[in-house]
Design a protein around this motif. Structure first.
Motif, PDB file in Angstrom:
ATOM      1  N   LEU A 181       0.845  -1.198   0.000  1.00 36.35           N
ATOM      2  CA  LEU A 181       0.000   0.000   0.000  1.00 36.35           C
ATOM      3  C   LEU A 181       0.880   1.248   0.000  1.00 36.35           C
ATOM      4  CD1 LEU A 181      -2.742  -0.791   2.675  1.00 36.35           C
ATOM      5  CD2 LEU A 181      -2.828  -1.142   0.220  1.00 36.35           C
ATOM      6  N   PRO A 182       0.413   2.350  -0.627  1.00 36.36           N
ATOM      7  CA  PRO A 182       1.135   3.613  -0.497  1.00 36.36           C
ATOM      8  C   PRO A 182       1.256   3.997   0.979  1.00 36.36           C
ATOM      9  CG  PRO A 182      -0.591   3.759  -2.158  1.00 36.36           C
ATOM     10  CD  PRO A 182      -0.766   2.443  -1.466  1.00 36.36           C
ATOM     11  N   GLU A 183       2.374   4.606   1.333  1.00 31.59           N
ATOM     12  CA  GLU A 183       2.694   4.910   2.722  1.00 31.59           C
ATOM     13  C   GLU A 183       1.558   5.646   3.449  1.00 31.59           C
ATOM     14  OE1 GLU A 183       5.446   3.999   4.297  1.00 31.59           O
ATOM     15  OE2 GLU A 183       4.977   5.031   6.169  1.00 31.59           O
ATOM     16  N   THR A 184       0.968   6.653   2.774  1.00 27.65           N
ATOM     17  CA  THR A 184      -0.064   7.458   3.450  1.00 27.65           C
ATOM     18  C   THR A 184      -1.296   6.616   3.767  1.00 27.65           C
ATOM     19  OG1 THR A 184      -0.824   8.147   1.263  1.00 27.65           O
ATOM     20  CG2 THR A 184       0.631   9.667   2.442  1.00 27.65           C
ATOM     21  N   GLN A 185      -1.676   5.738   2.866  1.00 30.06           N
ATOM     22  CA  GLN A 185      -2.844   4.878   3.104  1.00 30.06           C
ATOM     23  C   GLN A 185      -2.534   3.848   4.193  1.00 30.06           C
ATOM     24  OE1 GLN A 185      -3.852   3.190  -0.709  1.00 30.06           O
ATOM     25  NE2 GLN A 185      -4.204   5.197  -1.643  1.00 30.06           N
ATOM     26  N   ARG A 186      -1.346   3.312   4.112  1.00 27.74           N
ATOM     27  CA  ARG A 186      -0.953   2.286   5.086  1.00 27.74           C
ATOM     28  C   ARG A 186      -0.918   2.871   6.496  1.00 27.74           C
ATOM     29  NH1 ARG A 186       4.449  -0.700   6.298  1.00 27.74           N
ATOM     30  NH2 ARG A 186       5.368   1.210   5.587  1.00 27.74           N
ATOM     31  N   THR A 219     -10.621   9.476   3.182  1.00 30.60           N
ATOM     32  CA  THR A 219     -10.339   9.052   1.800  1.00 30.60           C
ATOM     33  C   THR A 219      -9.168   8.075   1.767  1.00 30.60           C
ATOM     34  OG1 THR A 219     -11.114  11.190   1.030  1.00 30.60           O
ATOM     35  CG2 THR A 219      -9.802   9.907  -0.524  1.00 30.60           C
ATOM     36  N   ARG A 220      -8.134   8.381   2.519  1.00 25.60           N
ATOM     37  CA  ARG A 220      -6.964   7.490   2.524  1.00 25.60           C
ATOM     38  C   ARG A 220      -7.327   6.103   3.038  1.00 25.60           C
ATOM     39  NH1 ARG A 220      -2.272  11.433   4.939  1.00 25.60           N
ATOM     40  NH2 ARG A 220      -2.078  12.743   3.097  1.00 25.60           N
ATOM     41  N   MET A 221      -8.157   6.085   4.103  1.00 29.70           N
ATOM     42  CA  MET A 221      -8.529   4.770   4.649  1.00 29.70           C
ATOM     43  C   MET A 221      -9.340   3.980   3.633  1.00 29.70           C
ATOM     44  SD  MET A 221      -9.337   5.784   8.583  1.00 29.70           S
ATOM     45  CE  MET A 221      -9.650   4.126   9.086  1.00 29.70           C
ATOM     46  N   ARG A 222     -10.305   4.651   3.011  1.00 30.38           N
ATOM     47  CA  ARG A 222     -11.141   3.938   2.033  1.00 30.38           C
ATOM     48  C   ARG A 222     -10.308   3.503   0.830  1.00 30.38           C
ATOM     49  NH1 ARG A 222     -15.124   7.957   3.275  1.00 30.38           N
ATOM     50  NH2 ARG A 222     -14.541   9.078   1.394  1.00 30.38           N
ATOM     51  N   ASP A 223      -9.423   4.402   0.355  1.00 31.83           N
ATOM     52  CA  ASP A 223      -8.576   4.041  -0.790  1.00 31.83           C
ATOM     53  C   ASP A 223      -7.653   2.868  -0.422  1.00 31.83           C
ATOM     54  OD1 ASP A 223      -9.758   6.002  -2.221  1.00 31.83           O
ATOM     55  OD2 ASP A 223      -8.086   7.413  -2.165  1.00 31.83           O
ATOM     56  N   GLY A 224      -7.154   2.906   0.808  1.00 24.66           N
ATOM     57  CA  GLY A 224      -6.273   1.828   1.272  1.00 24.66           C
ATOM     58  C   GLY A 224      -7.004   0.495   1.279  1.00 24.66           C
TER      59      GLY A 224
END
Lengths: 252, 185
Positions: B129-134, B163-168
């Protein structure tokens, strides 16, 4: 609200992170019954099991399994499911035998139901007791009279610390400590409330493997004004006057 | 036994319901490392993780009769128990840590030192996962923070964190090959 927005909230809800108005609205939505969101929560929780699976695995100490197997060997089975009497077979025979068989089966089922009821009643009683204890603790913690006493570790236990939430009006307290060494089997720690130079016993306790304990003190004598609190190591049943080394000490 | 590990675990739970200790031993062997690793990641103290391991499996033994496959897989069940107990313990430890820091500045390094106990590498799906989402997912799932707390911790707007959580999660679904209508292929 578009239902996809509920599904967005369902995902965050499944992680445990939904809060505030979002949580209140979503729980209200769930309360009226939404099978789609319930399914989505369940599916997201399954998905989330991949997060711990992504950690490089550690090996637990073998002693834990040995202890667990010892414990459950001394336990009754969680819920003993006795084999059901095959009562239909009884019905195949003569009428009298069928009636007798049916009666036996029904009696057995009744016996099982009663056993289950007794077990559930016991569980309800236990939960009621736990709830009452939590409510009492909550009431205690929210009392505006509560004072906080910090107890510092003495040379006997320099790494230990304690905190006493003390109500000087009811003269009761809730004591938490961490870092005390395990006492020998015939010893226990004793908390003392000290009025001037006179210590009064306030409870005996032991600690877990991390040296932690939580103790609710009984109401202490009304005539005394307690201004110091201490913990000493004493014989296991506790004593009326401190005789062992002092491990923690703090002032109001 | 079935070749499907989840179905196999359901059978073990069914055997535990009738007091089968051998089934309990096999269930323990299957999940002990996962539970212990997960507990360590949350509480970061080996002694606490060991306690949690015992508590979780003892609860599994005692509540086997209440397990329902309709509410999730055995793995989701045991991980939910682990997370709930571990986060409760973590909150207690944090409260105690605040107390320690107030009592003695010299002792305030206890948790930091203990963290060296838990240098757990992240690999597999989460590492992709991208760092921000992770980070957003980890703070919520492993540290028990709410979305508002995650936003405050990261200094980001709440909307961004959601948004980051959902995208993650969406990306995780893609990585794991899970379809959005629910269930694994």
């Amino acid at each position: 609200m578009n239902h996809d927005e509920w599904l967005d909230k369902a995902e965050i809800y499944a992680t445990g992170a939904l809060d505030g108005e979002d949580l209140a609205h979503f729980e209200a939505h769930l309360a009226v019954g939404c099978a789609v969101c319930e399914d989505h929560i369940r599916e997201t929780r399954e998905l989330l099991t991949h997060l711990p699976r992504s950690l490089s695995p550690l090996t637990p100490p073998p002693a834990v399994k040995v202890r667990l197997l010892d414990w459950i060997s001394g336990e009754a089975a969680p819920t003993l499911q006795r084999p059901r009497v095959g009562w239909l077979w009884w019905g195949i025979g003569a009428g009298a035998l069928a009636a007798a068989g049916l009666l036996i089966a029904l009696s057995w089922n009744l016996y099982e139901t009663r056993q289950e009821l007794q077990r559930l009643e016991g569980r309800v009683a236990t939960l009621k007791g736990e709830l009452a204890e939590r409510e009492a603790n909550l009431q205690f913690l929210t009392d505006p009279e509560i004072r906080i006493v910090q107890l510092a570790g003495l040379p006997s236990s320099p790494g230990a610390t304690g905190r006493l939430l003390w109500n000087p009006i009811s003269r009761t307290g809730l004591f938490l400590t961490i870092g005390l060494p395990q006492p020998p089997p015939d010893r226990a720690y004793e908390l003392w409330a000290i009025a001037g130079a006179e210590p009064v016993p306030a409870g005996v306790f032991t600690v877990d493997r991390a040296g932690r304990a939580l103790l609710r003190t009984p109401p202490l004598a009304a005539a005394k004004k307690f201004d110091k609190f201490a913990v000493t190591l004493e014989p296991a049943g506790g004593v009326q006057k401190p005789s062992g080394p002092m491990h923690l000490l703090g002032s109001l | 036994m079935s070749s499907d590990p989840s179905a196999d675990s359901v059978l073990l739970i069914q055997r535990m319901k009738i007091g089968d200790r051998e089934a309990f031993g096999r269930f323990y062997d299957r999940y002990a490392s996962l539970v212990f690793t997960f507990a360590m990641r949350i509480v970061r103290l080996r002694s606490e993780a060991e306690d949690l391991l015992q508590e979780v499996f003892f609860q599994v033994w005692r509540q086997a009769a209440h397990y329902s496959q309709d509410r999730g897989s055995p793995e989701a069940w045991i991980l939910t128990i682990t997370r709930s107990r571990a986060l409760n313990k973590l909150r207690l430890l944090r409260r105690m840590e605040v107390s320690n820091q107030e009592t003695s500045a010299g002792e305030s390094g206890r948790m930091e030192n203990a963290e060296s106990d838990a240098k757990i590498m992240v690999e597999g799906a989460l590492a992709q996962l991208p760092e921000t989402q992770r980070t957003a997912l980890e703070l919520a799932y492993f540290d028990g923070l709410t979305q508002t707390e995650v936003a405050a911790r990261l200094g980001e707007p709440l909307g961004t964190v959601k948004t980051r959580m959902r995208d993650g999660l969406a990306r995780l679904r893609g990585l794991m090959g899970v379809n959005t209508s629910g269930g694994f292929p």
